[in-house]
Structure formats: structure tokens, C-alpha cells
Write an enzyme that holds these catalytic residues in place. Structure first.
Site, PDB file in Angstrom:
ATOM      1  N   ASN A  90      52.072  -7.311  -8.924  1.00  0.00           N
ATOM      2  CA  ASN A  90      51.868  -6.225  -9.870  1.00  0.00           C
ATOM      3  C   ASN A  90      51.201  -6.662 -11.173  1.00  0.00           C
ATOM      4  O   ASN A  90      50.555  -5.851 -11.834  1.00  0.00           O
ATOM      5  CB  ASN A  90      53.236  -5.594 -10.187  1.00  0.00           C
ATOM      6  CG  ASN A  90      53.230  -4.804 -11.471  1.00  0.00           C
ATOM      7  OD1 ASN A  90      52.707  -3.693 -11.528  1.00  0.00           O
ATOM      8  ND2 ASN A  90      53.814  -5.380 -12.529  1.00  0.00           N
ATOM      9  N   SER A 143      44.198   0.033  -8.285  1.00  0.00           N
ATOM     10  CA  SER A 143      43.966   1.071  -9.290  1.00  0.00           C
ATOM     11  C   SER A 143      42.873   2.001  -8.808  1.00  0.00           C
ATOM     12  O   SER A 143      42.023   1.614  -7.994  1.00  0.00           O
ATOM     13  CB  SER A 143      43.531   0.425 -10.613  1.00  0.00           C
ATOM     14  OG  SER A 143      43.116   1.396 -11.548  1.00  0.00           O
ATOM     15  N   TYR A 156      37.166  -4.707 -16.170  1.00  0.00           N
ATOM     16  CA  TYR A 156      38.454  -4.326 -15.585  1.00  0.00           C
ATOM     17  C   TYR A 156      38.246  -3.696 -14.210  1.00  0.00           C
ATOM     18  O   TYR A 156      38.950  -4.041 -13.243  1.00  0.00           O
ATOM     19  CB  TYR A 156      39.187  -3.355 -16.508  1.00  0.00           C
ATOM     20  CG  TYR A 156      40.455  -2.814 -15.901  1.00  0.00           C
ATOM     21  CD1 TYR A 156      41.562  -3.630 -15.704  1.00  0.00           C
ATOM     22  CD2 TYR A 156      40.547  -1.482 -15.504  1.00  0.00           C
ATOM     23  CE1 TYR A 156      42.721  -3.140 -15.134  1.00  0.00           C
ATOM     24  CE2 TYR A 156      41.699  -0.977 -14.942  1.00  0.00           C
ATOM     25  CZ  TYR A 156      42.791  -1.810 -14.759  1.00  0.00           C
ATOM     26  OH  TYR A 156      43.936  -1.307 -14.173  1.00  0.00           O
ATOM     27  N   THR A 191      52.193   3.543 -19.702  1.00  0.00           N
ATOM     28  CA  THR A 191      52.967   2.322 -19.907  1.00  0.00           C
ATOM     29  C   THR A 191      52.399   1.645 -21.158  1.00  0.00           C
ATOM     30  O   THR A 191      51.706   2.276 -21.949  1.00  0.00           O
ATOM     31  CB  THR A 191      52.845   1.380 -18.698  1.00  0.00           C
ATOM     32  OG1 THR A 191      51.472   0.956 -18.572  1.00  0.00           O
ATOM     33  CG2 THR A 191      53.277   2.064 -17.401  1.00  0.00           C
ATOM     34  N   PHE A 193      50.046  -0.365 -20.973  1.00  0.00           N
ATOM     35  CA  PHE A 193      48.705  -0.766 -20.550  1.00  0.00           C
ATOM     36  C   PHE A 193      47.683  -0.598 -21.677  1.00  0.00           C
ATOM     37  O   PHE A 193      46.913  -1.522 -21.991  1.00  0.00           O
ATOM     38  CB  PHE A 193      48.288   0.061 -19.329  1.00  0.00           C
ATOM     39  CG  PHE A 193      46.891  -0.184 -18.846  1.00  0.00           C
ATOM     40  CD1 PHE A 193      46.616  -1.206 -17.950  1.00  0.00           C
ATOM     41  CD2 PHE A 193      45.835   0.627 -19.261  1.00  0.00           C
ATOM     42  CE1 PHE A 193      45.319  -1.425 -17.496  1.00  0.00           C
ATOM     43  CE2 PHE A 193      44.546   0.412 -18.813  1.00  0.00           C
ATOM     44  CZ  PHE A 193      44.286  -0.616 -17.924  1.00  0.00           C
TER      45      PHE A 193
END
Length: 264
Positions: A90, A143, A156, A191, A193
Site C-alpha cells: 500500500n 490508482s 505520479y 486521506t 495524500f
């Protein structure tokens, strides 16, 4: 696979990783909590062991970018924990929101090291034992960014495309074995993130989730647990989930539009 699983979770100190730990533990599984943030891991383990019984959670300090540390961590698991049934890889992050040519070397290295090399290190450490035991399941956190690209997130996105390729490729490499392989690919999840992406800028991070209803870490954890506890003959190749307000990976309904989507 046994009814009660031993689950090794990277990035378990917060966000989706911590939510996965709670969800698996609530179902009766045991969880190995791996991350760099030892204090956060100890706190989570104390909560789980206190609420669900001693031996529910084990803390393993780990920097996923360190290949040897990953091997040592798995090799050093104590008796009763060494037979890992499920690996939830994760750990991941994003840094910055700049055009690709403006990304700093440090940010690029960090994203590639954690998001890509971290997964490879996990596979090297955990898959051999699964093959020796003749059972196991690898679940990566990919993702929706692995299905598209968007301005400012190119590096990313590239790392998450790589995670999908690693996951699909692992399934091919394991063809004919009992090992299952899955990718869980969430869209917008609230989150830390964005807080990490924007180097602690709370106002900028909060704006990402303003006036809309994103997924929660618990929503994603439900998907991960579903993959792990699906019938033994079922392999969820990829589970792609977004909030209802998200369309086309980068389109987010906000304000009145979000209210209509949510039916309020």
C-alpha cells in the site's frame, strides 16, 4: 487459504494502510503493520490488540525503499507470523503538482523509490515464501492515475502505471501457481495524500476535497478485504473504484452539482 489470514501491510501507519489493518483485524485476521512511523504503528497496534485480543497486530518498522531491510523484515518475522497469507503493498505518495519538467530531482526520486521500487522490494521479500507454502495473495494499491494522466501529476501517474504493469506482470509470472494477484485502484480518497503532496500546506490540501464527497480510507479498505476473502478460485484482477462525484478520472462534481449527484 485459511479462514483467518496473516496480512502484511505496508504504509500501515495512516490512511488506507491503517484502515486496511482495522478492517482485516475486525474480520478476525492478524495484521503485520509495516511503515517508517514507529510511534503511529505502536499506537494502532495497541488499539487493535486491546480491542480484539493480544496477538492481533504486530509492529514491523520498515522503509519500503530499502530492499535489504524489506528482506530482513520478512525473514525476521517471529514464529506464528512468518507465514504471510496476504501482502497488501500500500505504501505510496505524490509530491508536488508541477509540469513534468519542473519536478525536482528529490520529488521524482521519492515517488519512484516509494511507489515503484517499494512494490518491487515487497514482491522480492514476500512472494518466494508464498510459493514455498503453495498459497498467498498479493494486493497492490494502484490508482485511477494508473489509467490516465493529468496536468501536474505526470510523474505520479507514471509510477501508478508502473504499479499496474507490475501487478499484471506478476500474475503472468505466477501463471499456473496458487498465488492470487490483485490491484485495487481508487480515485479520489480523502486521506493525508494531498497534505503530503503539498508539503504540509493544509489549506491547499483541504481545497482538494472541498464541496464534494470523496471516498474514505475505509471505503478502499472494504475493497481490499473483499479481494482477499473472495472464494479461493476467484482472482480479482483489478478493482477500480471512485466516488459517485468523480467521472472520467479527473472530473469532480462540486457544490450544487455534487449535491445532485448525492441525491440531497
Amino acid at each position: 487459504m485459511p479462514d483467518s489470514l496473516t496480512v502484511f501491510i505496508t504504509g500501515a501507519s495512516a490512511g488506507i494502510g491503517a484502515a486496511c489493518a482495522r478492517a482485516f483485524a475486525a474480520r478476525g485476521d492478524r495484521v503485520v503493520l509495516a511503515a517508517r512511523s514507529t510511534d503511529a504503528l505502536e499506537s494502532l497496534a495497541a488499539d487493535l490488540n486491546g480491542a480484539l485480543g493480544a496477538g492481533t497486530a504486530l509492529v514491523v518498522p520498515l522503509d519500503v525503499t530499502d530492499a535489504q531491510a524489506h528482506l530482513d523484515a520478512v525473514a525476521g518475522l517471529p514464529d506464528g507470523w512468518a507465514e504471510v497469507d496476504v501482502a497488501v503493498l500500500n505504501a505510496g505518495l505524490s509530491k508536488g503538482l508541477d509540469p513534468v519538467w519542473k519536478n525536482t530531482v528529490e520529488d521524482v526520486d521519492r515517488m519512484v523509490d516509494v511507489n515503484v521500487k517499494g512494490v518491487i522490494n515487497g514482491l522480492r521479500a514476500l512472494v518466494p515464501g508464498m510459493l514455498d507454502r503453495g498459497r498467498g495473495h498479493v494486493i497492490t494499491l494502484a490508482s485511477t492515475a494508473g489509467h490516465t494522466v493529468y496536468p501536474g501529476g505526470v510523474v505520479y501517474c507514471a509510477t501508478k502505471h508502473a504499479v499496474r504493469a507490475l501487478t499484471d506482470g506478476l500474475k503472468v509470472d505466477l501463471h499456473g501457481t496458487p498465488i492470487r494477484v490483485s490491484a485495487v485502484s481508487p480515485g479520489m480518497v480523502e486521506t493525508d495524500f494531498s497534505l503530503v503532496r503539498f508539503d504540509g500546506d493544509r489549506e491547499r490540501a483541504d481545497a482538494v476535497y472541498a464541496d464534494t464527497t470523496p471516498l474514505s480510507a475505509e471505503d478502499v479498505a472494504d475493497a481490499v478485504v473483499y479481494c482477499a476473502h473472495a472464494p479461493a478460485h476467484v482472482n480479482v484482477q483489478e478493482l477500480l473504484l471512485t466516488p459517485r462525484v468523480q467521472s472520467g478520472f479527473t472530473m469532480i462534481a462540486r457544490g450544487e452539482a455534487a449535491d445532485r449527484v448525492e441525491g440531497r
